[in-house]
Scaffold this motif. Structure first.
Motif, PDB file in Angstrom:
ATOM      1  N   TYR A 126       0.831  -1.205   0.000  1.00 61.56           N
ATOM      2  CA  TYR A 126       0.000   0.000   0.000  1.00 61.56           C
ATOM      3  C   TYR A 126       0.865   1.254   0.000  1.00 61.56           C
ATOM      4  CZ  TYR A 126      -3.955  -2.926   1.380  1.00 61.56           C
ATOM      5  OH  TYR A 126      -4.940  -3.871   1.410  1.00 61.56           O
TER       6      TYR A 126
ATOM      7  N   HIS B  81      -7.550  -5.471   4.556  1.00 68.90           N
ATOM      8  CA  HIS B  81      -7.875  -4.432   3.567  1.00 68.90           C
ATOM      9  C   HIS B  81      -9.002  -3.485   4.022  1.00 68.90           C
ATOM     10  CE1 HIS B  81      -7.800  -2.615  -0.397  1.00 68.90           C
ATOM     11  NE2 HIS B  81      -9.119  -2.590  -0.335  1.00 68.90           N
TER      12      HIS B  81
ATOM     13  N   THR C 177      -3.757   3.545  -1.277  1.00 73.39           N
ATOM     14  CA  THR C 177      -3.998   2.739  -2.472  1.00 73.39           C
ATOM     15  C   THR C 177      -3.180   1.457  -2.418  1.00 73.39           C
ATOM     16  OG1 THR C 177      -4.173   4.830  -3.669  1.00 73.39           O
ATOM     17  CG2 THR C 177      -4.038   2.829  -5.010  1.00 73.39           C
ATOM     18  N   GLU C 178      -3.825   0.356  -2.767  1.00 71.91           N
ATOM     19  CA  GLU C 178      -3.098  -0.912  -2.883  1.00 71.91           C
ATOM     20  C   GLU C 178      -2.453  -0.924  -4.270  1.00 71.91           C
ATOM     21  OE1 GLU C 178      -5.390  -4.577  -3.477  1.00 71.91           O
ATOM     22  OE2 GLU C 178      -3.475  -4.994  -4.448  1.00 71.91           O
TER      23      GLU C 178
END
Ligand code: ADP
Ligand code: MG
Length: 347
Positions: free
Chosen positions: A173, A301, A316-317
């Motif tokens: 991430y 997540h 953001t992944e």
């Protein structure tokens, strides 16, 4: 220009003297930060109290004229940035920054005004992030100006988030957006000429006033969501390599997932996309974004996204960790992107 500023510009630090300089410009940077008891300052050494349940985090960064900044750099922004980059290191450990020391070496000909502007930058950043100056050193040099900040922070016993700890299968991430600082730097050097107006000021601001992700780092650490973390100072790929090496894993970045600011998106688009080597080099290898890059278990997540919402910082992944020890790859729609250089090194 006011009369006072004009006088300060002519006045050199050698006219003021070491102790007056410390008293007038640096002592006012001491502030009450709510730590109890308050630190002892102005003695041979500072005394800070570390609560029994906490550990001390210590980090240092040096800014040297001619290497990290030029003689015409705005000294106010220099002061701000010097503190912010150190704060970012504490954020990357999941810590709470509290105190700092300032060591400054300058030729006697430096103007009082220049130093007072550095101090103003430090003061504002110190107030914004609630840290207090607790001593330092002020010395003369025949060489370039050099500014060293040592930042002290606190973290719960055994809770510091290290670079090691990422596991194969973890997700990768990143906070905020990447590439802005490098694009801003290229623009300033006159290399990027496709930018205009607001985009220029956005990218320059990201370069000059990085945002240390302290609240985010603390929240993620508190919820035990980061298995390993680093702040992006040398470059996305280089800093990911640091996590991968320390953790004994590999990693993959999916370039199409990278969070780019609207300004960065416009530059990248105009220059032909992120896989073009010149622009890819800036985005992947440029550094100085001071965003958090971290590893987390896939099951976390939802919780990570909740914290992102709560703190108000996008996360953001962008990839995952693999079992291919030490190998860090950038893929764009499944194809390997070849990068010219991994990141910034001094030697
Ligand atoms: P010493 O001779 O023991 O090294 P100094 O004369 O260098 O002490 O410093 C005197 C005091 O002023 C110390 O408490 C030191 O922490 C503080 N000091 C010196 N320079 C700075 C600075 N740049 N910022 C904050 N405090 C400073
Ligand atoms: Mg000294």
């Amino acid at each position: 220009m006011s009369k006072e500023v004009a006088n300060d510009t002519i006045k050199t630090i050698s006219m003021v003297g070491e102790f007056n300089l410390i008293r007038e410009l640096f002592m006012p940077l001491q502030r009450q930060t709510g730590s109890s008891p308050d630190p002892v300052n102005g003695d041979d050494a500072a005394v800070v109290t570390v609560p029994r349940t906490q550990q001390l985090l210590v980090t240092t960064d040096t800014l040297v004229e001619g290497v990290h900044f030029q003689s015409d750099t705005d000294p106010y922004l220099l002061g701000q940035k010097a503190l912010r980059v150190n704060l970012s290191d504490i954020a990357a450990m999941g810590g709470n920054p509290r105190w700092y020391q300032l060591s400054i070496s300058m030729p006697p000909s430096v103007s009082y005004h220049w130093v007072s502007e550095v101090a103003r930058g430090l003061k504002e950043a110190g107030e914004t992030f609630n840290v207090s100056l607790v001593g330092g050193d002020t010395v003369s040099t025949r060489g370039c100006i050099s500014l060293t900040i040592t930042m002290l922070g606190l973290v719960g016993q055994g809770r510091a988030v290290l670079r090691k700890g990422a596991m194969a299968g973890d997700k990768l991430y990143v906070s905020g957006t990447v590439g802005d600082a490098a694009l801003g730097w290229s623009q300033r050097r006159g290399v990027l000429q496709v930018l205009e107006g607001e985009d220029i000021s956005h990218l320059q601001r990201r370069l000059d006033l990085p945002e240390p992700r302290i609240a985010l780092g603390l929240a993620l650490q508190d919820a035990a969501l980061m298995r390993a973390a680093i702040d992006i100072s040398d470059g996305l790929v280089a800093d990911l390599e640091h996590i991968a090496q320390a953790s004994g894993v590999g990693a993959v970045i999916h370039a199409e997932k990278l969070p780019l600011s609207p300004a960065a998106q416009r530059v990248v688009h105009r220059l032909g996309g992120v896989t073009v080597s010149e622009i890819g080099k800036l985005v992947f290898c440029g550094g100085e974004d001071y965003e958090l890059l971290f590893a987390a278990a896939p099951a976390c997540h939802e919780q990570i996204m909740e914290i992102s919402q709560q703190v108000g910082v996008p996360i953001t992944e962008i990839g995952e960790f693999t079992a291919e020890v030490g190998q860090v790859a950038v893929l764009y729609q499944g194809q390997t992107v070849r990068l010219k250089r991994a990141g910034w090194t001094h030697f």
